[in-house]
Write an enzyme that holds these catalytic residues in place. Structure first.
Site, mmCIF file in Angstrom:
data_model
loop_
_atom_site.group_PDB
_atom_site.id
_atom_site.type_symbol
_atom_site.label_atom_id
_atom_site.label_comp_id
_atom_site.label_asym_id
_atom_site.label_seq_id
_atom_site.Cartn_x
_atom_site.Cartn_y
_atom_site.Cartn_z
ATOM 1 C CG HIS A 110 41.652 28.632 55.276
ATOM 2 N ND1 HIS A 110 42.436 29.066 56.323
ATOM 3 C CD2 HIS A 110 41.753 29.584 54.310
ATOM 4 C CE1 HIS A 110 42.973 30.237 55.990
ATOM 5 N NE2 HIS A 110 42.574 30.575 54.788
ATOM 6 C CG HIS A 148 40.389 35.338 55.218
ATOM 7 N ND1 HIS A 148 40.135 34.280 56.065
ATOM 8 C CD2 HIS A 148 41.356 34.897 54.375
ATOM 9 C CE1 HIS A 148 40.895 33.245 55.736
ATOM 10 N NE2 HIS A 148 41.650 33.597 54.713
ATOM 11 C CG HIS A 181 45.946 30.915 47.785
ATOM 12 N ND1 HIS A 181 46.616 30.406 48.869
ATOM 13 C CD2 HIS A 181 44.968 31.694 48.297
ATOM 14 C CE1 HIS A 181 46.066 30.852 49.981
ATOM 15 N NE2 HIS A 181 45.061 31.657 49.671
ATOM 16 C CD GLU A 200 45.539 32.081 53.775
ATOM 17 O OE1 GLU A 200 44.650 32.922 53.870
ATOM 18 O OE2 GLU A 200 45.357 30.959 53.257
HETATM 19 C C1 DHB Z 1 40.340 31.910 48.805
HETATM 20 C C2 DHB Z 1 40.319 32.526 50.063
HETATM 21 C C3 DHB Z 1 41.170 32.102 51.055
HETATM 22 O O1 DHB Z 1 41.156 32.644 52.293
HETATM 23 C C4 DHB Z 1 42.094 31.096 50.816
HETATM 24 O O2 DHB Z 1 42.928 30.763 51.828
HETATM 25 C C5 DHB Z 1 42.131 30.486 49.575
HETATM 26 C C6 DHB Z 1 41.251 30.898 48.565
HETATM 27 C C7 DHB Z 1 39.387 32.348 47.755
HETATM 28 O O3 DHB Z 1 38.659 33.332 47.979
HETATM 29 O O4 DHB Z 1 39.311 31.697 46.698
HETATM 30 FE FE FE Z 2 42.764 32.199 53.481
#
Ligand code: DHB
Ligand code: FE
Length: 279
Positions: free
Chosen positions: A12, A59, A193, A240
């Site tokens: 997402h 978030h 990530h 996540e």
């Molecule tokens: C980012 C934020 C998110 O919640 C995620 O799941 C992936 C990337 C971001 O800020 O780049």
């Molecule tokens: Fe996220």
């Protein structure tokens, strides 16, 4: 009786939402990502679910650290996009299904999953980006949405196995709903990530792809993977992916892969997309 049509797993990443909102999906950076989504869009356009249960995380938007529900179910009739700092995304208001939402709440709680019931909540990119991925830019979202918000940002997060079992309880809840509606379930977030700290920028394509293989074929084993392994291998926000296990738990043990797509990078995130159906 309500029927579960299938499940969708998707990252997402907020910049995907921004690419849609600002007309950048055909630019060279984004075109391969959006091309890879096309088969999933076609699947859902044909399946036409009445309701999507969207498993996502907030978030620190609606819920900050003063109140951290492990699992929060939205039973309201609408959910506005949250202002995450640049104004709310220019997307349609998310319409809920209060009757189905309350049925899910009742069924889950009597099934001993003590979820938090929320009637008034905004929804952030964790929920709206997956809707953009699947439905593009319509004037109104083509289905109702039940938001299921999971705490993945504040220790202690639920285990993958708890998520997997919650998915099974959601399946029982869907199949005990006495209305002829078609339901899809989305698991969102991930894949690898890390947005902050010394290891910011971690992406582990080899681990993600192996995880996706096993997620399809042996989900009960993937549900046993601990948070320490996920943090180490997929970065601090890679955790996540436990939300995908709620979607997977709602499906049968053996599933058909309708579509699978993986792309690195989408800003600083590995983008993963999976569409599954029961066989
Ligand atoms: C980012 C934020 C998110 O919640 C995620 O799941 C992936 C990337 C971001 O800020 O780049
Ligand atoms: Fe996220």
């Amino acid at each position: 009786m309500a029927k579960l049509l299938g499940g969708v797993g998707t990252s997402h990443v907020p910049s995907i939402g921004a690419a849609v909102d600002h007309g950048k999906t055909q630019e060279p950076y984004w075109k391969p990502v959006f091309d890879g989504m096309q088969a999933a869009k076609e699947w859902i356009a044909q399946a036409r679910p009445d309701v999507c249960v969207v498993v996502y995380n907030d978030h620190a938007s609606r819920f900050a650290l003063d109140l951290t529900p492990t699992f929060a179910l939205g039973v309201g009739s609408e959910f506005q996009p949250h202002d995450e700092g640049y104004g709310p995304r220019p997307v349609p208001v998310v319409k809920g299904d209060a009757e189905f939402g309350w049925h899910l709440a009742e069924s889950l709680i009597l099934d001993e999953f003590d979820i938090t019931i929320v009637s008034d909540m905004t929804v952030d990119h964790g929920l709206t980006v997956p809707l953009s991925v699947m439905f593009g830019q319509p004037d109104e979202w083509p289905c109702k949405v039940i938001p299921l918000c999971v705490n993945v940002i504040q220790y202690p997060q639920p285990t993958g196995n708890r998520c997997f079992n919650l998915g099974k309880a959601i399946r029982r809840a869907i199949e005990s709903y006495d209305a002829d509606i078609k339901v899809a379930i989305f698991g969102t977030g991930g894949l690898s990530h890390q947005l902050q700290g010394e290891r910011a920028g971690v992406i582990n394509a080899e681990y993600d792809n192996r995880w996706l293989d096993r997620f399809v074929a042996e989900p009960a084993e993937v549900a046993q993977i601990g948070h320490a392994e996920l943090l180490r291998e997929t970065g601090s926000e890679g955790i996540e992916c436990i939300m995908w296990l709620i979607m997977r738990g709602a499906l049968d043990e053996h599933v058909k892969v309708v579509h699978r797509f993986y792309h690195v990078p989408a800003s600083n995130t590995a983008y993963g997309l999976l569409v599954l159906e029961n066989k």
